[in-house]
Scaffold this active site. Structure first.
Site, short mmCIF file in Angstrom:
data_model
loop_
_atom_site.label_atom_id
_atom_site.label_comp_id
_atom_site.label_asym_id
_atom_site.label_seq_id
_atom_site.Cartn_x
_atom_site.Cartn_y
_atom_site.Cartn_z
N GLY A 20 0.81 -1.22 0.00
CA GLY A 20 0.00 0.00 0.00
C GLY A 20 0.84 1.26 0.00
O GLY A 20 0.54 2.24 -0.70
N CYS A 21 1.91 1.26 0.78
CA CYS A 21 2.77 2.43 0.89
C CYS A 21 3.49 2.70 -0.43
O CYS A 21 3.67 3.85 -0.84
CB CYS A 21 3.77 2.25 2.02
SG CYS A 21 2.96 2.02 3.62
N THR A 22 3.89 1.63 -1.10
CA THR A 22 4.55 1.78 -2.40
C THR A 22 3.57 2.34 -3.43
O THR A 22 3.89 3.30 -4.15
CB THR A 22 5.11 0.42 -2.87
OG1 THR A 22 6.05 -0.04 -1.89
CG2 THR A 22 5.81 0.54 -4.22
#
Length: 155
Positions: free
Chosen positions: A45-47
């Protein structure tokens, strides 16, 4: 601690940043800032979120908006994250979580029945005067960068 809301003064921060520098809100005074908090470099998700903001960086730049991502990862990890995914956003290393705490996003989380402290994915749009113009909490990544861009256009 009271939750930050629209119209509140954004807490200043001064963090180690990618590329060996530092980044602070006071240094960005006079420009709108997208300050987004995310749990960890190189997680799915962060990527996706970092790539989504990177893909829109030119649109934000045309509005004079600086994008800063903040997580508890070190500046060295941020450098690796940026290199691996060709990111164009600035990343601040909140290794002691003081900035996440000031913004109310260092929260108790739960996974597989275990409770732990971590970053709640959240974004703050800060206007050129250092006031919070918009807050997104418990962010879902798909479409989020576009929603932030739309809000920035209204500043």
């Amino acid at each position: 601690m009271q939750e930050l809301a629209t119209g509140d003064t954004a807490p200043d921060f001064d963090l180690d940043a990618d590329g060996g520098g530092r980044i602070s809100l006071s240094e960005l005074q006079g420009k709108p800032v997208v300050l987004y908090f995310y749990p960890k470099d190189n997680t799915p998700g962060c990527t996706k979120e970092a790539i989504a903001f990177t893909e829109l960086i030119e649109d934000f730049a045309k509005l004079g908006v600086t994008i800063v991502g903040v997580s508890p990862d070190s500046a060295k990890k941020h450098d690796n994250f940026i290199a691996k995914h060709n990111l164009a956003v600035r990343l601040g290393a909140d290794t002691e979580t003081h900035t996440a705490e000031a913004y109310g996003v260092w929260v108790e989380k739960s996974m597989y029945g275990k409770k732990y402290m971590g970053v709640e994915r959240a974004t703050f749009l800060i206007d050129k005067d250092g006031k919070i113009a918009h807050v997104w909490r418990k962010v879902k990544v798909p479409g989020h960068a576009e929603a932030v861009l739309d809000a920035a256009r209204a500043l």
